[in-house]
Design a protein around this motif. Structure first.
Motif, PDB file in Angstrom:
ATOM      1  N   ARG A 109       0.629  -1.563  -0.126  1.00  0.00           N
ATOM      2  CA  ARG A 109      -0.340   0.020  -0.275  1.00  0.00           C
ATOM      3  C   ARG A 109       0.784   1.521   0.249  1.00  0.00           C
ATOM      4  N   GLY A 110       1.737   1.859   1.525  1.00  0.00           N
ATOM      5  CA  GLY A 110       3.311   2.777   0.713  1.00  0.00           C
ATOM      6  C   GLY A 110       3.184   2.198  -0.238  1.00  0.00           C
ATOM      7  N   LEU A 111       4.304   1.715  -1.078  1.00  0.00           N
ATOM      8  CA  LEU A 111       4.444   1.878  -2.599  1.00  0.00           C
ATOM      9  C   LEU A 111       3.632   2.572  -3.390  1.00  0.00           C
ATOM     10  N   GLU A 112       2.028   2.544  -3.453  1.00  0.00           N
ATOM     11  CA  GLU A 112       1.009   3.055  -4.344  1.00  0.00           C
ATOM     12  C   GLU A 112       1.389   4.565  -4.507  1.00  0.00           C
ATOM     13  N   THR A 113       1.944   5.261  -2.924  1.00  0.00           N
ATOM     14  CA  THR A 113       1.994   6.807  -3.408  1.00  0.00           C
ATOM     15  C   THR A 113       2.978   6.592  -2.830  1.00  0.00           C
ATOM     16  N   LEU A 114       4.436   6.210  -3.143  1.00  0.00           N
ATOM     17  CA  LEU A 114       5.652   6.821  -3.097  1.00  0.00           C
ATOM     18  C   LEU A 114       6.328   7.461  -3.883  1.00  0.00           C
ATOM     19  N   SER A 115       6.614   7.243  -4.986  1.00  0.00           N
ATOM     20  CA  SER A 115       6.590   8.537  -6.305  1.00  0.00           C
ATOM     21  C   SER A 115       6.103  10.002  -5.693  1.00  0.00           C
ATOM     22  N   LEU A 116       4.878   9.645  -5.202  1.00  0.00           N
ATOM     23  CA  LEU A 116       4.194  11.279  -4.889  1.00  0.00           C
ATOM     24  C   LEU A 116       5.206  11.508  -3.319  1.00  0.00           C
ATOM     25  N   ARG A 117       5.363  10.820  -2.364  1.00  0.00           N
ATOM     26  CA  ARG A 117       5.891  11.529  -1.674  1.00  0.00           C
ATOM     27  C   ARG A 117       6.945  11.687  -1.987  1.00  0.00           C
ATOM     28  N   MET A 118       7.771  11.036  -3.118  1.00  0.00           N
ATOM     29  CA  MET A 118       9.345  11.570  -2.635  1.00  0.00           C
ATOM     30  C   MET A 118       9.176  12.732  -3.870  1.00  0.00           C
ATOM     31  N   ALA A 119       8.374  13.000  -5.101  1.00  0.00           N
ATOM     32  CA  ALA A 119       8.609  14.111  -5.704  1.00  0.00           C
ATOM     33  C   ALA A 119       8.021  15.497  -4.313  1.00  0.00           C
ATOM     34  N   ALA A 120       7.066  14.991  -3.595  1.00  0.00           N
ATOM     35  CA  ALA A 120       7.355  16.572  -2.859  1.00  0.00           C
ATOM     36  C   ALA A 120       8.521  16.518  -1.768  1.00  0.00           C
ATOM     37  N   ALA A 121       9.089  15.358  -1.206  1.00  0.00           N
ATOM     38  CA  ALA A 121      10.440  15.568   0.172  1.00  0.00           C
ATOM     39  C   ALA A 121      11.249  16.535  -0.961  1.00  0.00           C
ATOM     40  N   THR A 122      11.569  15.974  -2.464  1.00  0.00           N
ATOM     41  CA  THR A 122      12.131  16.348  -2.964  1.00  0.00           C
ATOM     42  C   THR A 122      12.190  17.854  -3.151  1.00  0.00           C
ATOM     43  N   SER A 123      11.200  18.453  -3.965  1.00  0.00           N
ATOM     44  CA  SER A 123      11.253  19.859  -3.832  1.00  0.00           C
ATOM     45  C   SER A 123      11.179  20.286  -2.429  1.00  0.00           C
ATOM     46  N   ASN A 124      10.445  19.756  -1.075  1.00  0.00           N
ATOM     47  CA  ASN A 124      10.649  20.853  -0.022  1.00  0.00           C
ATOM     48  C   ASN A 124      12.013  20.761   0.369  1.00  0.00           C
ATOM     49  N   ALA A 125      13.303  19.731   0.185  1.00  0.00           N
ATOM     50  CA  ALA A 125      13.855  19.389   0.258  1.00  0.00           C
ATOM     51  C   ALA A 125      15.258  21.031  -0.805  1.00  0.00           C
ATOM     52  N   ALA A 126      14.767  20.776  -1.878  1.00  0.00           N
ATOM     53  CA  ALA A 126      15.253  21.997  -2.837  1.00  0.00           C
ATOM     54  C   ALA A 126      15.116  23.466  -2.293  1.00  0.00           C
ATOM     55  N   ALA A 127      14.053  22.810  -1.590  1.00  0.00           N
ATOM     56  CA  ALA A 127      13.291  24.483  -0.818  1.00  0.00           C
ATOM     57  C   ALA A 127      14.327  25.012   0.248  1.00  0.00           C
ATOM     58  N   VAL A 128      14.436  23.724   1.050  1.00  0.00           N
ATOM     59  CA  VAL A 128      14.978  24.342   2.179  1.00  0.00           C
ATOM     60  C   VAL A 128      16.912  24.847   1.731  1.00  0.00           C
ATOM     61  N   ALA A 129      17.357  23.581   0.796  1.00  0.00           N
ATOM     62  CA  ALA A 129      18.800  24.208   0.204  1.00  0.00           C
ATOM     63  C   ALA A 129      18.396  25.871   0.302  1.00  0.00           C
ATOM     64  N   ASP A 130      17.629  26.420  -0.559  1.00  0.00           N
ATOM     65  CA  ASP A 130      17.950  27.624  -1.409  1.00  0.00           C
ATOM     66  C   ASP A 130      17.064  28.030   0.132  1.00  0.00           C
ATOM     67  N   TRP A 131      16.618  28.357   0.753  1.00  0.00           N
ATOM     68  CA  TRP A 131      16.619  28.718   1.615  1.00  0.00           C
ATOM     69  C   TRP A 131      16.975  29.078   2.952  1.00  0.00           C
ATOM     70  N   LEU A 132      18.112  28.131   3.265  1.00  0.00           N
ATOM     71  CA  LEU A 132      19.210  28.125   4.020  1.00  0.00           C
ATOM     72  C   LEU A 132      20.649  28.992   3.583  1.00  0.00           C
ATOM     73  N   ALA A 133      20.771  28.452   1.817  1.00  0.00           N
ATOM     74  CA  ALA A 133      21.624  29.562   1.553  1.00  0.00           C
ATOM     75  C   ALA A 133      21.765  30.782   1.992  1.00  0.00           C
ATOM     76  N   GLU A 134      20.634  31.185   1.198  1.00  0.00           N
ATOM     77  CA  GLU A 134      20.032  32.442   1.684  1.00  0.00           C
ATOM     78  C   GLU A 134      20.619  33.437   3.117  1.00  0.00           C
ATOM     79  N   GLN A 135      20.747  32.203   4.127  1.00  0.00           N
ATOM     80  CA  GLN A 135      20.741  32.233   5.375  1.00  0.00           C
ATOM     81  C   GLN A 135      22.068  32.970   6.165  1.00  0.00           C
ATOM     82  N   PRO A 136      21.910  34.247   6.652  1.00  0.00           N
ATOM     83  CA  PRO A 136      23.580  35.128   6.945  1.00  0.00           C
ATOM     84  C   PRO A 136      24.377  33.609   8.040  1.00  0.00           C
ATOM     85  N   GLY A 137      23.864  32.586   9.318  1.00  0.00           N
ATOM     86  CA  GLY A 137      24.763  32.454  10.060  1.00  0.00           C
ATOM     87  C   GLY A 137      24.693  30.799   8.991  1.00  0.00           C
TER      88      GLY A 137
END
Length: 73
Positions: free
Chosen positions: A14-42
């Motif tokens: 059952r979990g495999l049915e939505t794995l591609s959707l969950r990985m796409a969301a996780a990948t998108s979130n990681a890219a957004a977090v990486a971009d946000w972190l790169a802008e932080q002065p600390g």
């Protein structure tokens, strides 16, 4: 060696049915977090192959056309 129960097998299937959707969301979130972190002065450095400033960015884009996954540091 123990075998998984029928219930555990059903849950895994059952979990495999939505794995591609969950990985796409996780990948998108990681890219957004990486971009946000790169802008932080600390933050001194962000390591994520999906960012254009990563030394292996071109290789990562070729090997992982759907995105570079959800791991960053």
């Amino acid at each position: 060696m123990t075998r998984p129960s029928p219930w555990a097998c059903w849950q895994a299937a059952r979990g495999l049915e939505t794995l591609s959707l969950r990985m796409a969301a996780a990948t998108s979130n990681a890219a957004a977090v990486a971009d946000w972190l790169a802008e932080q002065p600390g933050v001194a450095r962000v390591v994520y192959p999906g960012r254009s400033d990563h030394p292996d960015h071109a290789l990562a884009r070729r090997l992982f056309p759907a995105g570079c996954g959800n791991m960053l540091c």
